[in-house]
Design an enzyme around this catalytic site. Structure first.
Site, PDB file in Angstrom:
ATOM      1  N   ASN A 212      -4.957  10.898   3.954  1.00 54.21           N
ATOM      2  CA  ASN A 212      -3.621  11.259   4.646  1.00 54.21           C
ATOM      3  C   ASN A 212      -3.259   9.650   4.587  1.00 54.21           C
ATOM      4  OD1 ASN A 212      -3.175  13.422   5.978  1.00 54.21           O
ATOM      5  ND2 ASN A 212      -5.091  13.076   6.909  1.00 54.21           N
TER       6      ASN A 212
ATOM      7  N   GLU B 221       0.122   1.686   5.825  1.00 59.19           N
ATOM      8  CA  GLU B 221      -0.090   2.317   4.377  1.00 59.19           C
ATOM      9  C   GLU B 221      -1.279   1.322   3.706  1.00 59.19           C
ATOM     10  OE1 GLU B 221       3.200  -1.337   4.454  1.00 59.19           O
ATOM     11  OE2 GLU B 221       2.562   0.754   5.703  1.00 59.19           O
ATOM     12  N   ASN B 222      -1.872   2.019   2.653  1.00 66.63           N
ATOM     13  CA  ASN B 222      -2.976   1.551   1.961  1.00 66.63           C
ATOM     14  C   ASN B 222      -4.228   1.150   2.861  1.00 66.63           C
ATOM     15  OD1 ASN B 222      -1.241   1.549  -0.251  1.00 66.63           O
ATOM     16  ND2 ASN B 222      -0.274  -0.158   0.274  1.00 66.63           N
ATOM     17  N   ARG B 223      -4.456   1.674   3.868  1.00 67.61           N
ATOM     18  CA  ARG B 223      -5.309   1.304   4.801  1.00 67.61           C
ATOM     19  C   ARG B 223      -5.323  -0.033   5.172  1.00 67.61           C
ATOM     20  NH1 ARG B 223      -4.979   5.973   4.380  1.00 67.61           N
ATOM     21  NH2 ARG B 223      -7.150   7.636   4.252  1.00 67.61           N
ATOM     22  N   LEU B 224      -4.217  -0.677   5.185  1.00 64.77           N
ATOM     23  CA  LEU B 224      -4.043  -2.135   5.851  1.00 64.77           C
ATOM     24  C   LEU B 224      -3.599  -2.057   7.248  1.00 64.77           C
ATOM     25  CD1 LEU B 224      -2.633  -4.030   2.766  1.00 64.77           C
ATOM     26  CD2 LEU B 224      -5.005  -3.877   3.514  1.00 64.77           C
TER      27      LEU B 224
END
Length: 220
Positions: A17, A197-200
């Site tokens: 996700n 987003e992008n796990r940041l």
């Protein structure tokens, strides 16, 4: 009996996700983190999130193992965050021996969470009396007949006790039992997490030192 789950049956590693619903910026923060907690809970309620006030309460008992369960926040104020339970429950016994607890709010639909550590103590009896009297009659009965966390023979036995006491009292005013009431958790650290987003992800940690909150940004 549950069978062995093969990777082909449930490939959890492929679950993905992305988090793009919101942001948490420095300019969104307030000096008082309680205000952010109140605002996030209010937003969850406004968006009709199921059990928007639910939080995981983790305690540590004499055995040294952490234990977590879901409770409902009933007050969020400058004094702390409160919930109600049976004082003789596992959580009540744990708090009696170790006041250090943690709380976790998580709203998957909003892609955010709040982690809190603090000290738990009993609310004053008057506050517990007032809340108990506001509960539905059947919930009051349930609080009395349930010896929370104790082993019971069957559900039928529990339901029978409930029905017997309900018929006996017949909607009359019920006094709060001495072994049931509220706790308030006084935060020492509060971390806000907003998925990005992008796990940041955005993470900000508030730490209380001599009644003053410091703020640090953490790596995701």
């Amino acid at each position: 009996m549950l069978g062995y789950i093969r990777k082909s049956d449930m490939d959890l590693q492929s679950v993905r996700n992305d988090y793009t619903k919101s942001t948490l910026r420095e300019e969104d923060l307030t000096e008082d983190p309680i205000i952010i907690i109140q605002n996030w809970v209010k937003e969850a309620l406004q968006q009709n999130i199921v059990e928007a006030t639910a939080m995981s309460l983790s305690t540590v008992g004499k055995d040294g193992f952490p234990k977590s369960r879901i409770v409902l926040a009933k007050s969020i104020s400058e004094e702390g965050i409160s919930f109600f339970t049976n004082y003789n429950s596992q959580k009540g016994r744990d708090i009696k021996s170790n006041k250090k607890v943690s709380l976790l709010f998580f709203w998957s639909d909003l892609q955010r969470q709040i982690r809190i550590t603090g000290l738990a103590e009993k609310l004053d009896p008057k506050t517990s009396d007032e809340y108990f009297s506001s509960r539905p009659f059947e919930s009051q009965i349930g609080a009395i007949v349930s010896q929370q966390s104790k082993i019971i023979k069957s559900r039928d036995e529990l339901v029978a006790k409930f029905n017997d006491l309900k018929n006996e009292l017949n909607t009359q005013s019920i006094k709060r039992p001495d072994n049931w009431g509220g706790y308030i958790v006084k935060p020492m650290t509060i971390e806000f997490w907003q998925g990005r987003e992008n796990r940041l992800h955005d993470r900000f940690l508030y730490e209380l030192n001599k009644d003053v909150w410091s703020i640090k940004r953490l790596a995701p």
